[in-house]
Scaffold this motif. Structure first.
Motif, PDB file in Angstrom:
ATOM      1  N   MET A  49      -6.823  10.247  -5.343  1.00 44.43           N
ATOM      2  CA  MET A  49      -8.213   9.982  -4.960  1.00 44.43           C
ATOM      3  C   MET A  49      -8.481  10.387  -3.511  1.00 44.43           C
ATOM      4  SD  MET A  49      -9.173   6.406  -6.865  1.00 44.43           S
ATOM      5  CE  MET A  49     -10.899   6.599  -6.402  1.00 44.43           C
ATOM      6  N   ALA A  50      -7.445  10.310  -2.655  1.00 41.67           N
ATOM      7  CA  ALA A  50      -7.608  10.688  -1.249  1.00 41.67           C
ATOM      8  C   ALA A  50      -7.451  12.191  -1.032  1.00 41.67           C
ATOM      9  CB  ALA A  50      -6.598   9.942  -0.383  1.00 41.67           C
ATOM     10  N   LYS A  51      -7.080  12.906  -2.108  1.00 47.15           N
ATOM     11  CA  LYS A  51      -6.873  14.367  -2.019  1.00 47.15           C
ATOM     12  C   LYS A  51      -5.840  14.713  -0.954  1.00 47.15           C
ATOM     13  CE  LYS A  51     -11.506  15.476  -3.732  1.00 47.15           C
ATOM     14  NZ  LYS A  51     -11.839  14.077  -4.101  1.00 47.15           N
ATOM     15  N   VAL A  52      -4.741  13.968  -0.981  1.00 49.93           N
ATOM     16  CA  VAL A  52      -3.625  14.161  -0.054  1.00 49.93           C
ATOM     17  C   VAL A  52      -2.410  14.626  -0.844  1.00 49.93           C
ATOM     18  CG1 VAL A  52      -1.985  12.941   1.446  1.00 49.93           C
ATOM     19  CG2 VAL A  52      -4.425  12.486   1.639  1.00 49.93           C
ATOM     20  N   GLU A  53      -1.677  15.580  -0.307  1.00 43.34           N
ATOM     21  CA  GLU A  53      -0.435  16.019  -0.957  1.00 43.34           C
ATOM     22  C   GLU A  53       0.583  14.883  -0.893  1.00 43.34           C
ATOM     23  OE1 GLU A  53       0.381  18.734  -2.557  1.00 43.34           O
ATOM     24  OE2 GLU A  53      -1.506  19.813  -2.242  1.00 43.34           O
ATOM     25  N   PHE A  54       1.271  14.653  -2.030  1.00 42.71           N
ATOM     26  CA  PHE A  54       2.253  13.567  -2.064  1.00 42.71           C
ATOM     27  C   PHE A  54       3.339  13.777  -1.010  1.00 42.71           C
ATOM     28  CE2 PHE A  54       6.113  11.487  -3.562  1.00 42.71           C
ATOM     29  CZ  PHE A  54       5.647  10.202  -3.806  1.00 42.71           C
ATOM     30  N   GLY A  55       3.743  15.016  -0.801  1.00 43.01           N
ATOM     31  CA  GLY A  55       4.770  15.300   0.202  1.00 43.01           C
ATOM     32  C   GLY A  55       4.314  14.946   1.604  1.00 43.01           C
ATOM     33  N   ASP A  56       3.047  15.227   1.924  1.00 47.67           N
ATOM     34  CA  ASP A  56       2.520  14.875   3.245  1.00 47.67           C
ATOM     35  C   ASP A  56       2.490  13.362   3.423  1.00 47.67           C
ATOM     36  OD1 ASP A  56       2.155  17.547   3.823  1.00 47.67           O
ATOM     37  OD2 ASP A  56       0.052  17.568   3.192  1.00 47.67           O
ATOM     38  N   HIS A  57       2.070  12.665   2.374  1.00 46.78           N
ATOM     39  CA  HIS A  57       2.044  11.192   2.435  1.00 46.78           C
ATOM     40  C   HIS A  57       3.450  10.649   2.654  1.00 46.78           C
ATOM     41  CE1 HIS A  57       1.157   7.012   1.360  1.00 46.78           C
ATOM     42  NE2 HIS A  57       2.163   7.079   0.505  1.00 46.78           N
ATOM     43  N   THR A  58       4.424  11.208   1.941  1.00 48.04           N
ATOM     44  CA  THR A  58       5.805  10.734   2.050  1.00 48.04           C
ATOM     45  C   THR A  58       6.349  10.954   3.460  1.00 48.04           C
ATOM     46  OG1 THR A  58       6.210  11.186  -0.295  1.00 48.04           O
ATOM     47  CG2 THR A  58       8.141  10.980   1.132  1.00 48.04           C
ATOM     48  N   LYS A  59       6.161  12.149   3.997  1.00 51.98           N
ATOM     49  CA  LYS A  59       6.660  12.444   5.348  1.00 51.98           C
ATOM     50  C   LYS A  59       6.063  11.500   6.383  1.00 51.98           C
ATOM     51  CE  LYS A  59       5.743  16.915   5.341  1.00 51.98           C
ATOM     52  NZ  LYS A  59       5.621  18.315   5.826  1.00 51.98           N
ATOM     53  N   PHE A  60       4.808  11.149   6.202  1.00 54.67           N
ATOM     54  CA  PHE A  60       4.152  10.286   7.178  1.00 54.67           C
ATOM     55  C   PHE A  60       4.569   8.830   7.030  1.00 54.67           C
ATOM     56  CE2 PHE A  60       0.715   7.347   8.228  1.00 54.67           C
ATOM     57  CZ  PHE A  60       0.503   7.657   9.560  1.00 54.67           C
ATOM     58  N   VAL A  61       4.608   8.331   5.812  1.00 49.32           N
ATOM     59  CA  VAL A  61       4.674   6.883   5.618  1.00 49.32           C
ATOM     60  C   VAL A  61       6.086   6.310   5.642  1.00 49.32           C
ATOM     61  CG1 VAL A  61       4.878   6.781   3.089  1.00 49.32           C
ATOM     62  CG2 VAL A  61       3.558   5.038   4.296  1.00 49.32           C
ATOM     63  N   VAL A  62       7.105   7.099   5.275  1.00 48.54           N
ATOM     64  CA  VAL A  62       8.445   6.527   5.089  1.00 48.54           C
ATOM     65  C   VAL A  62       8.950   5.820   6.343  1.00 48.54           C
ATOM     66  CG1 VAL A  62      10.880   7.152   4.797  1.00 48.54           C
ATOM     67  CG2 VAL A  62       9.190   8.000   3.184  1.00 48.54           C
ATOM     68  N   LYS A  63       8.827   6.462   7.492  1.00 50.23           N
ATOM     69  CA  LYS A  63       9.369   5.851   8.712  1.00 50.23           C
ATOM     70  C   LYS A  63       8.631   4.569   9.082  1.00 50.23           C
ATOM     71  CE  LYS A  63       6.616   8.995  11.647  1.00 50.23           C
ATOM     72  NZ  LYS A  63       6.078   9.777  10.507  1.00 50.23           N
ATOM     73  N   TRP A  64       7.293   4.582   8.932  1.00 52.45           N
ATOM     74  CA  TRP A  64       6.517   3.392   9.296  1.00 52.45           C
ATOM     75  C   TRP A  64       6.725   2.269   8.286  1.00 52.45           C
ATOM     76  CZ3 TRP A  64       5.486   3.950  14.031  1.00 52.45           C
ATOM     77  CH2 TRP A  64       5.025   5.155  14.562  1.00 52.45           C
ATOM     78  N   ALA A  65       6.826   2.623   7.011  1.00 50.54           N
ATOM     79  CA  ALA A  65       7.054   1.597   5.993  1.00 50.54           C
ATOM     80  C   ALA A  65       8.436   0.973   6.160  1.00 50.54           C
ATOM     81  CB  ALA A  65       6.918   2.212   4.600  1.00 50.54           C
ATOM     82  N   ALA A  66       9.448   1.796   6.466  1.00 45.34           N
ATOM     83  CA  ALA A  66      10.794   1.262   6.699  1.00 45.34           C
ATOM     84  C   ALA A  66      10.799   0.322   7.904  1.00 45.34           C
ATOM     85  CB  ALA A  66      11.784   2.406   6.908  1.00 45.34           C
ATOM     86  N   LEU A  67      10.068   0.678   8.944  1.00 45.14           N
ATOM     87  CA  LEU A  67       9.963  -0.175  10.125  1.00 45.14           C
ATOM     88  C   LEU A  67       9.309  -1.510   9.778  1.00 45.14           C
ATOM     89  CD1 LEU A  67      10.382  -0.373  13.208  1.00 45.14           C
ATOM     90  CD2 LEU A  67       8.096   0.605  13.492  1.00 45.14           C
ATOM     91  N   THR A  68       8.286  -1.476   8.932  1.00 48.65           N
ATOM     92  CA  THR A  68       7.629  -2.709   8.493  1.00 48.65           C
ATOM     93  C   THR A  68       8.599  -3.588   7.704  1.00 48.65           C
ATOM     94  OG1 THR A  68       5.497  -1.545   8.368  1.00 48.65           O
ATOM     95  CG2 THR A  68       5.672  -3.643   7.190  1.00 48.65           C
ATOM     96  N   CYS A  69       9.388  -2.975   6.837  1.00 47.05           N
ATOM     97  CA  CYS A  69      10.393  -3.716   6.065  1.00 47.05           C
ATOM     98  C   CYS A  69      11.392  -4.406   6.986  1.00 47.05           C
ATOM     99  CB  CYS A  69      11.135  -2.774   5.116  1.00 47.05           C
ATOM    100  SG  CYS A  69      10.117  -2.031   3.829  1.00 47.05           S
ATOM    101  N   LEU A  70      11.875  -3.677   7.964  1.00 47.29           N
ATOM    102  CA  LEU A  70      12.858  -4.248   8.902  1.00 47.29           C
ATOM    103  C   LEU A  70      12.230  -5.352   9.744  1.00 47.29           C
ATOM    104  CD1 LEU A  70      14.675  -0.981  10.067  1.00 47.29           C
ATOM    105  CD2 LEU A  70      15.474  -2.698   8.420  1.00 47.29           C
ATOM    106  N   LEU A  71      10.945  -5.223  10.040  1.00 45.98           N
ATOM    107  CA  LEU A  71      10.246  -6.283  10.781  1.00 45.98           C
ATOM    108  C   LEU A  71      10.205  -7.570   9.960  1.00 45.98           C
ATOM    109  CD1 LEU A  71       8.540  -7.039  13.287  1.00 45.98           C
ATOM    110  CD2 LEU A  71       6.526  -6.220  12.046  1.00 45.98           C
ATOM    111  N   ILE A  72       9.914  -7.453   8.664  1.00 41.66           N
ATOM    112  CA  ILE A  72       9.908  -8.622   7.781  1.00 41.66           C
ATOM    113  C   ILE A  72      11.301  -9.227   7.699  1.00 41.66           C
ATOM    114  CG2 ILE A  72       9.574  -9.395   5.399  1.00 41.66           C
ATOM    115  CD1 ILE A  72       7.422  -7.217   5.137  1.00 41.66           C
ATOM    116  N   LEU A  73      12.323  -8.378   7.571  1.00 43.66           N
ATOM    117  CA  LEU A  73      13.703  -8.859   7.484  1.00 43.66           C
ATOM    118  C   LEU A  73      14.099  -9.582   8.770  1.00 43.66           C
ATOM    119  CD1 LEU A  73      16.398  -8.980   5.976  1.00 43.66           C
ATOM    120  CD2 LEU A  73      16.952  -6.728   6.920  1.00 43.66           C
TER     121      LEU A  73
END
Length: 476
Positions: free
Chosen positions: A443-467
């Motif tokens: 729906m956002a017309k974003v390439e899945f690869g672009d989304h993955t490259k952007f989000v993985v590092k920030w999402a992992a950081l969020t996970c570690l913050l919760i931990l």
């Protein structure tokens, strides 16, 4: 060997889509088919694919009718007040828009369904990002992380799975985790603020007046180009939902900020599909639908099927109008359902060949013996890659019980293990095995690869913050 091939298959998929060498649909189908042959089980590929499609068919059906339902609700104006509220808060400021995206995604995530969250969030925010030329991967990344944190709600899925797998009460798992999850959500809001500041620095601070003037110039240029080339009007065909108020003779030099906000419309306030007299019917129907989802009165695909049929029948009683609405949303339906069925090939091969089981056992076996007393910490860290590389069902029903047994041998309670297992959800929501993520990027017309490259590092950081917060508060 299956362990190596499993990791190699996932790595090949991620590398190819991030480098844009293959489309996600092609990669989801061709790569697992190739590795199935490598494993020596090519003759069983058909069985694996059918099993995968069978398991994901209800999800695909749910997404198809959910897109139609929420598409109709957007057409008839149900979410216009929400959009206007966000617009009033954002005021054409990129920083506020990104923060608004995180807040909206978190609020809508209370229904426990990621696909619903992404459909509403993208529908509301996409025109703003496009108007201001903001980065769309920022929108998808922030929405995915906010939803990932909220996905731990007892009715969201992971908590219920952990409780079922370890025979625990879901409230005993979730309630003590609230402080750590609140820290994680706060972290997403802070990150959205930082990303928004970065977008503001890149684009500059615009006022609504400037956006309106620029938009009017662009529209004028489009009309002139269309007239000069003999075009009959396709150049203006994309303005059905993202125009409004600009060409109505308003004074772009007006100083009143609220007046600007009213004129800077995201959804056309004069579109023919609006049904103001049916607003409260549609609001009640949506509230009833979400309540039925949470209370599990009927399977979710059935609820959305009935909801879409009711929404179309009541709002558009004439058959040609119903066909027009279905045609208007057919592109999104086809893209998303196609992705889901392609993902069924990937998951079918992973599970059918036994790659998932071998990968899970290898991950458990490599844990050093001395880490036994710290199995909750280990489980929290492992939840990041494992919930990314496999489904929640595979992790919570296949891996978590094994980890819990190892923890119990060293005095770690099942409750601690269950809470730690929730840590990886912000990253999990961007996994290629999660159907909802294809709704988001589609729906956002974003390439899945672009989304993955952007989000993985920030999402992992969020996970570690919760931990980290869970360990600091003594929850994990």
């Amino acid at each position: 060997m299956l362990t190596i091939l499993g990791f190699a298959m996932i790595a090949t998929f991620l590398v190819l889509i991030m480098m844009k060498k293959m489309s996600p649909i092609a990669a989801l189908v061709l790569i697992p088919a190739l590795f199935c042959v490598f494993v020596g089980k090519g003759a069983k590929l058909g069985d694996y694919v059918i099993d995968g499609v069978t398991s994901l068919a209800p999800t695909a059906a749910m997404l198809m009718f959910a897109i139609v339902y929420f598409g109709v609700m957007i057409d008839v104006g149900l979410f216009d007040p929400v959009v206007r509220g966000i617009l009033k808060f954002a005021k054409a400021d990129p920083m506020r828009i990104v923060v608004g995206t995180a807040i909206l995604a978190a609020i809508v995530s209370l229904d426990g369904d990621g696909s619903t969250t992404f459909m509403i969030t993208v529908s509301a925010m996409y025109p703003l990002y496009k108007r201001l030329k903001m980065s769309l991967v920022v929108m998808t990344g922030v929405a995915a992380m906010a939803n990932g944190v909220m996905n731990t709600l007892p009715w969201g899925g992971p908590t219920a799975r952990a409780a079922t797998a370890l025979k625990l009460d879901a409230s005993d798992i979730f309630v003590p985790m609230i402080p750590a999850l609140a820290v994680g959500l706060l972290g997403v809001f802070v990150l959205s603020y930082v990303l928004g500041k970065r977008e503001r620095k890149r684009l500059g601070v615009l006022t609504l007046n400037e956006v309106l003037v620029e938009e009017k110039v662009e529209e004028t240029e489009t009309v002139l180009v269309g007239a000069g080339s003999g075009a009959s009007g396709p150049g203006a065909s994309g303005t059905d939902k993202v125009t409004g108020g600009v060409g109505s003779g308003t004074d772009a030099d007006a100083d009143a900020e609220e007046g600007d906000a009213e004129r800077f419309q995201v959804l056309d306030p004069n579109r023919a599909t609006l049904r103001p007299k049916l607003y409260w019917f549609n609001a009640l129907l949506t509230l009833t639908l979400l309540t039925a989802m949470i209370m599990e009165w009927l399977p979710i695909p059935v609820l959305f099927l009935i909801g879409a049929a009711l929404a179309l029948t009541v709002n558009f009683p004439h058959i040609p109008d119903q066909k027009a609405r279905l045609a208007a949303h057919a592109d999104n339906v086809l893209n998303v359902s196609g992705m889901v069925f392609a993902a069924a090939v990937f998951t079918g091969v992973l599970q059918g060949t036994g790659m998932v089981d071998h990968m899970a056992r290898w991950m458990v076996d490599v844990i050093p013996e001395g880490m036994g007393p710290h199995m909750a910490l280990v489980t929290g860290i492992l939840s990041l890659p494992l919930t990314y590389f496999m489904s929640n069902d595979g992790f919570y029903f296949g891996v978590l019980p094994v980890l819990a047994e190892a923890g119990a041998a060293h005095g770690v309670t099942p409750l601690e293990m269950a809470r730690a297992s929730l840590v990886g959800q912000p990253l999990h929501m961007s996994s290629p095995l999660v159907p909802a993520v294809y709704v988001l990027v589609g729906m956002a017309k974003v390439e899945f690869g672009d989304h993955t490259k952007f989000v993985v590092k920030w999402a992992a950081l969020t996970c570690l913050l919760i931990l980290g917060a869970g360990i600091l508060f003594g929850i994990i």
